[in-house]
Design an enzyme around this catalytic site. Structure first.
Site, PDB file in Angstrom:
ATOM      1  N   GLY B  28      71.010  36.219  29.989  1.00  0.00           N
ATOM      2  CA  GLY B  28      70.799  37.588  29.501  1.00  0.00           C
ATOM      3  C   GLY B  28      71.951  38.513  29.880  1.00  0.00           C
ATOM      4  CG  HIS B  34      76.335  36.175  26.516  1.00  0.00           C
ATOM      5  ND1 HIS B  34      76.487  37.266  27.341  1.00  0.00           N
ATOM      6  CD2 HIS B  34      76.070  35.125  27.326  1.00  0.00           C
ATOM      7  CE1 HIS B  34      76.303  36.893  28.605  1.00  0.00           C
ATOM      8  NE2 HIS B  34      76.051  35.601  28.623  1.00  0.00           N
ATOM      9  N   GLY B 144      80.705  28.801  27.484  1.00  0.00           N
ATOM     10  CA  GLY B 144      82.002  29.454  27.588  1.00  0.00           C
ATOM     11  C   GLY B 144      82.943  28.719  28.541  1.00  0.00           C
ATOM     12  CE  LYS B 146      82.807  34.661  32.812  1.00  0.00           C
ATOM     13  NZ  LYS B 146      82.499  34.314  34.220  1.00  0.00           N
ATOM     14  CB  VAL B 173      85.208  37.225  24.815  1.00  0.00           C
ATOM     15  CG1 VAL B 173      85.466  38.575  24.156  1.00  0.00           C
ATOM     16  CG2 VAL B 173      84.812  36.190  23.780  1.00  0.00           C
ATOM     17  CB  SER B 182      81.632  38.284  33.934  1.00  0.00           C
ATOM     18  OG  SER B 182      80.588  38.028  34.869  1.00  0.00           O
ATOM     19  CB  SER B 183      76.237  39.344  33.049  1.00  0.00           C
ATOM     20  OG  SER B 183      76.075  38.718  31.793  1.00  0.00           O
ATOM     21  NE  ARG B 184      76.780  37.022  39.671  1.00  0.00           N
ATOM     22  CZ  ARG B 184      76.442  35.759  39.375  1.00  0.00           C
ATOM     23  NH1 ARG B 184      77.242  35.019  38.621  1.00  0.00           N
ATOM     24  NH2 ARG B 184      75.321  35.240  39.835  1.00  0.00           N
TER      25      ARG B 184
END
Lengths: 273, 273
Positions: B28, B34, B144, B146, B173, B182-184
């Protein structure tokens, strides 16, 4: 019957077939117990696959990996006569590479009973069964109740990992004297075989006592140990079908298990009550 | 788009569909990285499934499991607009029970680099990805680059366990300033974000040097560390695609990786050369 060594070739062959697939994974040295599994698979499925693979990762250091009975020609004959469609006979290098992802047995249920005497054994079993189920992708896979803890852990794996296969438990086949059939019985001398009968006798005794209304585990343990004496008993256990120990037998939900070493041979047996 | 919480319900829904299935597993807090994965899945498959599950078993004690960004409404909107057919949104109790069978990362490749700073992390990743792949049974699953070590370990799992899925690696990306999405990144203050740019700059520097013919790993390490200073660098690594460290860059078969902690946020990035 087609004999196939390579996982990719077996996958390709099965993709070209239609109908339901029944699978019996074995370590070879086939006996009537295995034949019963194959017959059950044959009755319920269009295609029957048997694998023969002595899986090194489920043997601990010092166990009988090298001496485990291997009977290629006899096994092929048995499978052929039993109507097997594909006999999968991989080498170790077909099944394992270096530095692999593997499976690990549950912290509790994988390390009690036989998991105590053979730490790591069930992780090796689960790893190879996961690989085999992914190669064969059967609708149904057949396992003997004699290896009750293994059966429970495979059912647990299928549930935990959301695998699409029905695990079919099959009853234990016994010699006329009561000894549960096992490829490892071949290791027993005549004297040891006589001693080994104490295992099934102890279980029969427990069954009879339960039939008479004796349900307290402590009482049953004592009665079984008296029969088993002087065998080297690894464990006697009374558990429910999820392998939680029971103080009192629950009829319809109990397994009574014995693991004992006769000479140098580890033997398992159990009754489902 | 249908939102489904239960593994069994998703299995049933997918069994009732026809055509190829593309799958994008996520935790999420979806970003353009994503979305790129979802677009790749959308282009190559008839049905697209996205999962959103913050997987507890891949967080170590003291990590950011509780504070990991959760943005249910925004994520649903992004998936819906991206043409997702099924959004799988299970609870922890849908995915995990007690005393489970799990997967364990390879002894070497699972415990180097990020596996050193986060021991056990990759075993949690592999366990949940195995479950998800068995639930969804996709033809293709998108990950990904990454998270290069994660990607390699998932490819290893698929090979080792003979799973029937094509793992599709997708490019990283970046924001316009070069920071890998990154979500972080949401954790970073403005100052920290400025510091974090040193990671992509160090990788760009290394790429340029390789383009000029500088292939010795030691020289590249020194040049990158000079750019990264004074960040808390967990590792800088130059490895081949199988994650074996290289003394000399092999063009076409090399990944250069950086893991660094900025403030309290662990960031990863890499270039494939």
């Amino acid at each position: 019957m087609e004999i196939i060594k390579s996982p990719d070739a077996l996958k390709a062959a099965l993709k070209a077939t239609q109908g339901s697939v029944g699978f019996v994974p074995t370590m070879g040295a086939l006996h009537i117990g295995h034949k019963t599994l194959i017959q059950a698979a044959r009755e319920a499925n269009d295609i029957v696959v048997v694998s023969i693979f002595v899986n090194p990762t489920q043997f601990l250091a010092g166990e009988d990996l090298e001496s485990y009975p291997r009977r290629k020609e006899a096994d092929e004959k048995i499978c052929s006569l039993a109507g097997v469609d594909y006999l999968f006979y991989p080498d170790v290098s077909d099944m394992y590479g270096e530095d692999e992802v593997s499976l690990i047995a549950p912290d509790v249920r994988g390390y009690i009973l036989e998991g105590t005497s053979r730490p790591g054994h069930f992780s090796g079993v689960l790893t190879v069964v996961n690989k085999l189920l992914n190669i064969v992708r059967p609708d149904r896979a057949y396992f003997g109740r004699k290896d009750a803890q293994q059966l429970m852990l495979i059912q647990t794996m299928v549930k935990n990992l959301f695998m699409d296969v029905e695990i079919v438990p099959c009853h234990t086949v016994r010699d006329s004297d009561g000894l549960a059939l096992s490829s490892r019985n071949a290791y027993l001398s005549a004297d040891e075989r006589g001693e080994a009968l104490k295992i099934s006798r102890a279980l029969t005794k427990a069954s009879h006592l339960v039939g008479k209304g004796v349900l307290e585990s402590d009482r049953l343990y004592a009665e079984m140990l008296a029969v088993l004496e002087p065998l080297e008993v690894e464990h006697v256990a009374i558990v429910n079908r999820a392998f939680t120990p029971l103080d009192t037998v629950e009829v319809g939900n109990t397994i009574i298990l014995v693991e004992a070493v006769v000479g140098t041979t580890r033997l398992l047996d159990n009754v489902w009550i």
